[in-house]
Motif scaffolding. Structure first.
Motif: not given
Length: 307
Positions: A292-295, A158-161, A129-130, A285-288
């Motif tokens: 979290s978009r790049d763990p 919907a908003e984060d993917g 997990v992250y 996408p919503r802000p980071a």
């Protein structure tokens, strides 16, 4: 990658012209239970059936006291926080939510990695997990506002993917939560139905939804039918209790007009194989700090006392 996922890739289409109910296509418990599992068979079955479980006495009074001390420093301004990570109550300057909790405080970072939470979630999700998101939720006495009914997955999808229903939220109670001071309310069993909500996602929807969510919430008619079908429960407990709930369980909370504040640390764990991509129903996408978009790697789970 396109800004929005193609419709033919989406098992959970939402933000539609009309609201729809869709059957869940993912398991609730992805791990296989054995006597060595970090949850009992009864706890595992209860999570599968209801979409949440309440674990009492997970953290000791000394551990909670240390967490309360750090929490108070963040809320008072004693601890310097990035302004974009702080959300205030509607109509006042009182702190409602502090995001990026694990990045701003070493003790809460350690809490997020604790085996007593992350280890159990990893078992339920059947994967490493992250942290998709972390935050402190405050609900002050007398003035703490409600959080309206919603499914987290609807917004995360919907908003984060977020592709699949393979994420779990953990709420660590830092104060006593009872029936009166705005505890978490849930509809047990609602996690098996996805309510595809009506309406398009406005640009920068998060700027208003964090204070009062209006897009991506079920209609009152759907909520009434869901409540009639599943009932409404609330998750209460003494400080040190942990509530785990599935990403698609309908939940919310009332305002707090008692003198007794409510404060919870909140961690969203996503399966490593379920990392987010382009949003399914938003232009961007919503802000980071919300997603979290790049763990870089899964969480390293740690054992031992916090304090």
């Amino acid at each position: 990658m396109p800004a929005t996922q193609a419709a033919n890739q989406d098992d959970y289409p939402t933000r539609l012209p009309q609201e729809q109910w869709l059957e869940r296509k993912d398991p609730t418990v992805w791990g296989r239970w054995s006597p060595e599992a970090p949850l009992t068979r009864a706890e595992t079955n209860a999570f599968d059936k209801n979409g949440f479980i309440v674990l009492n006495g997970v953290f000791s009074p000394a551990e909670i006291a240390a967490l309360q001390h750090e929490s108070a420093g963040m809320r008072s301004g004693e601890t310097k926080l990035a302004p974009e990570n702080v959300i205030t109550e509607p109509g006042s300057d009182e702190v409602r939510t502090v995001f990026r909790l694990d990045e701003q405080n070493a003790l809460f970072d350690r809490l997020a990695r604790d085996k007593r939470i992350a280890g159990r979630v990893s078992f339920l999700l059947g994967d490493d997990v992250y942290l998709h998101q972390s935050r402190l939720n405050y609900k002050p006495g007398f003035t703490g506002k409600e959080f309206y009914w919603h499914s987290d997955f609807e917004t995360w999808h919907a908003e984060d993917g977020m592709p699949r229903m393979r994420a779990i939220s953990a709420s660590v109670l830092l104060t006593d939560n009872d029936a009166l001071n705005g505890p978490l309310m849930l509809m047990p069993g609602s996690h098996r139905t996805f309510v595809a909500c009506a309406g398009e996602t406005p640009e920068d929807n998060h700027k208003t939804s964090l204070k009062r969510q209006e897009i991506g919430v079920p209609s009152q008619d759907s909520l009434t039918k869901m409540a009639q079908q599943f009932g409404v429960d609330y998750a209460a407990g003494r400080a040190g209790t942990v509530i785990l709930f599935d990403c698609n369980t309908l939940h919310g909370s009332n305002g707090n007009i008692t003198p007794f504040p409510r404060s919870n640390a909140f961690f969203v764990y996503n399966a490593w194989s379920n990392r987010v991509g382009a949003p399914y129903a938003a232009k961007a996408p919503r802000p980071a700090f919300l997603s979290s978009r790049d763990p870089q790697a899964p969480l390293v789970i740690e054992s031992g006392k916090l304090a």
